[in-house]
Design an enzyme around this catalytic site. Structure first.
Site, PDB file in Angstrom:
ATOM      1  CG  ASP A  46      -2.956   2.085  13.837  1.00 11.85           C
ATOM      2  OD1 ASP A  46      -2.775   2.312  15.049  1.00 11.85           O
ATOM      3  OD2 ASP A  46      -2.799   0.965  13.329  1.00 11.85           O
ATOM      4  CB  SER A  63      -3.943  -6.174   8.661  1.00 11.95           C
ATOM      5  OG  SER A  63      -3.398  -4.971   9.156  1.00 11.95           O
ATOM      6  CG  ASP A  94      -2.073  -0.993   1.068  1.00 16.58           C
ATOM      7  OD1 ASP A  94      -2.261  -1.507  -0.048  1.00 16.58           O
ATOM      8  OD2 ASP A  94      -2.747  -1.268   2.073  1.00 16.58           O
ATOM      9  NE  ARG A 108       0.201   2.869  13.932  1.00 19.28           N
ATOM     10  CZ  ARG A 108       0.758   1.726  13.587  1.00 19.28           C
ATOM     11  NH1 ARG A 108       1.894   1.338  14.138  1.00 19.28           N
ATOM     12  NH2 ARG A 108       0.211   0.952  12.671  1.00 19.28           N
TER      13      ARG A 108
HETATM   14  N1  ARG Z   1      -6.287  -2.863  17.144  1.00 17.22           N
HETATM   15  C1  ARG Z   1      -4.970  -2.517  17.555  1.00 17.22           C
HETATM   16  C2  ARG Z   1      -4.893  -1.062  17.896  1.00 17.22           C
HETATM   17  O1  ARG Z   1      -5.706  -0.311  17.479  1.00 17.22           O
HETATM   18  C3  ARG Z   1      -3.933  -2.936  16.545  1.00 17.22           C
HETATM   19  C4  ARG Z   1      -3.883  -2.180  15.261  1.00 17.22           C
HETATM   20  C5  ARG Z   1      -2.900  -2.840  14.389  1.00 17.22           C
HETATM   21  N2  ARG Z   1      -2.728  -2.193  13.136  1.00 17.22           N
HETATM   22  C6  ARG Z   1      -2.626  -2.857  11.998  1.00 17.22           C
HETATM   23  N3  ARG Z   1      -2.414  -2.171  10.931  1.00 17.22           N
HETATM   24  N4  ARG Z   1      -2.697  -4.149  11.941  1.00 17.22           N
HETATM   25  O2  ARG Z   1      -4.005  -0.662  18.606  1.00 17.22           O
END
Ligand code: ARG
Length: 414
Positions: free
Chosen positions: A132, A183, A22, A103
């Site tokens: 995110d 993912s 991506d 992040r």
């Molecule tokens: N659900 C988790 C969070 O919001 C993990 C997110 C993981 N991101 C991903 N692109 N797989 O912290």
């Protein structure tokens, strides 16, 4: 395009670059859709996997005008994971905030890159359904209110099928298999796995989901470890000095080998969706277990009870993308103060998926053997207990008497 300003350079966009499909496609896609030049920024938070120099080169091959790699591992462990450890940060009592912690540190590096390369916009590869995107954009706004945010996957219709076709047409140096089922987001604090067959919440995770942990059913012989903490931070393992990063890495290895720290939950996202998430965070979960127990020994009762509430609120703020918020900063100050005496040693046994505390000692301990013992040496004057209970129970006694006088049965017998 009308060039009315004296600066006729094209706009520049800093892109949070992972090296995946991506964000590789996003480099050219952003250029085509907006006319901007793209600077790719890869941040090393201990995600492992591919060599970052290879990733940097791929960004250039995909058309980035600059590509920048930041080694943020030590910074991430010290300034992000350690505060989470001090807070015992577990979202919904389970998830040690793996992605939520990375992040903000990525945001810091994106903003620094935007300043360095004169970019007006910061871009990320998140979809519109997750947490995110919020963490990136609220973080960027908090640090640099003048910068704009762009999410090509969400804002410029860069769907997965489009990405695959684009990569093939432009011969981008990236694998375009349609069958990568998950993912995945990883860093030194843990690993998050979602989507694919895990979206059916009745399905059990298969073995290939995991990579930080071995199957706890077949764990090797028990591994005993002694962790030394100084004011809430691990500083030595089995007597060897370690940095926060080394502490997490070593515990990932040792607790991971014993299958510690596998988590499978349905979680409440900030955007309102419930989603199924599988995590593995062996080092984080073992360290939190040890840290919690050292707090039990060293933190005064009322402070400890209140800290639990504060830690939970802190965790929700971090999960919700409020790392740089004023409230989070204030809670940090409280939590930091509670760690003043959280120093000492915890012995734990790692085995069969569990990290079990088996011993604790601390110069700052509030545990008093002579107060606690039922054997000789008892210094607790039990005669005081009778009067204490009399007064402590007085309000309950008064209200029960009132109910009885009014012809009502006291609570327990009604
Ligand atoms: N659900 C988790 C969070 O919001 C993990 C997110 C993981 N991101 C991903 N692109 N797989 O912290």
């Amino acid at each position: 395009m009308s060039e009315t300003t004296h600066d006729s350079r094209p706009d520049r966009v800093v892109l949070a670059y992972s090296g995946g499909l991506d964000t590789s496609v996003a480099i050219g896609w952003i250029g085509e859709r907006t006319g901007a030049e793209v600077i790719a920024v890869a941040v090393d938070v201990g995600q492992g996997g591919e060599d970052l120099e290879v990733i940097r080169q791929r960004a250039l091959d995909c058309g980035a005008v600059e590509a920048y790699v930041a080694d943020a591992r030590e910074e991430f462990a010290t300034e992000y994971c350690m505060p989470a450890l001090k807070a015992n940060g577990l979202y919904m009592d389970s998830y040690p905030l793996v992605s939520a912690l990375s992040r903000p540190v990525i945001v810091k590096h994106l903003v620094a890159a935007a300043r360095q390369f004169g970019a007006q916009t910061v871009a990320h590869g998140c979809t519109g359904k997750g947490n995110d995107q919020v963490r990136f954009e609220v973080g960027i706004t908090s640090l640099a209110p003048d910068l704009k945010c762009l999410a090509p996957v969400r804002d410029l219709a860069l769907t997965r099928d489009v990405a695959i076709d684009y990569a093939n047409q432009h011969h981008l140096p990236i694998a375009t298999t349609k069958n990568n089922p998950f993912s995945i987001d990883a860093n030194v604090w843990g690993r998050a796995i979602e989507t694919g067959f895990l979206e059916d919440i009745w399905n059990e995770p298969t073995k290939d989901v995991y990579s930080y942990t071995d199957d706890p059913t077949y764990s090797p012989l028990p591994d005993e470890v002694t962790l030394t903490f100084d004011q809430g931070v691990p500083v030595a393992i089995d007597g060897r000095r370690v940095t926060p990063l080394e502490a997490v890495q070593e515990m990932n290895r040792r607790a991971g080998a014993q299958g510690v720290g596998r988590i499978d939950i349905v979680e409440d996202r900030l955007v309102g969706i419930k989603s199924r998430e599988v995590y593995e965070a062996p080092g984080a979960m073992a360290l939190i277990a040890a840290h919690k127990e050292l707090e039990n020994v060293t933190v005064e009762r009322e402070q400890a009870r209140f800290k639990k509430t504060v830690g939970q609120r802190w965790t929700e703020l971090v999960y919700d993308g409020q790392w740089f918020s004023p409230l989070k900063r204030s809670l940090d100050a409280f939590i930091e103060d509670t760690q003043r005496y959280v120093s000492g040693e915890i012995r734990m046994v790692l085995h069969g998926g569990r990290a079990t505390v088996t011993g604790r000692r601390s110069e700052q301990s509030l545990y008093d053997f002579n107060l606690a013992t039922y054997d000789t040496g008892d210094s607790f004057d039990q005669s005081h207990a009778k009067g204490f209970i009399e007064i402590y129970g007085l309000t309950s006694k008064l209200s029960a008497a009132r109910e009885a006088a009014g012809g009502q049965q006291p609570e327990a017998s009604s």
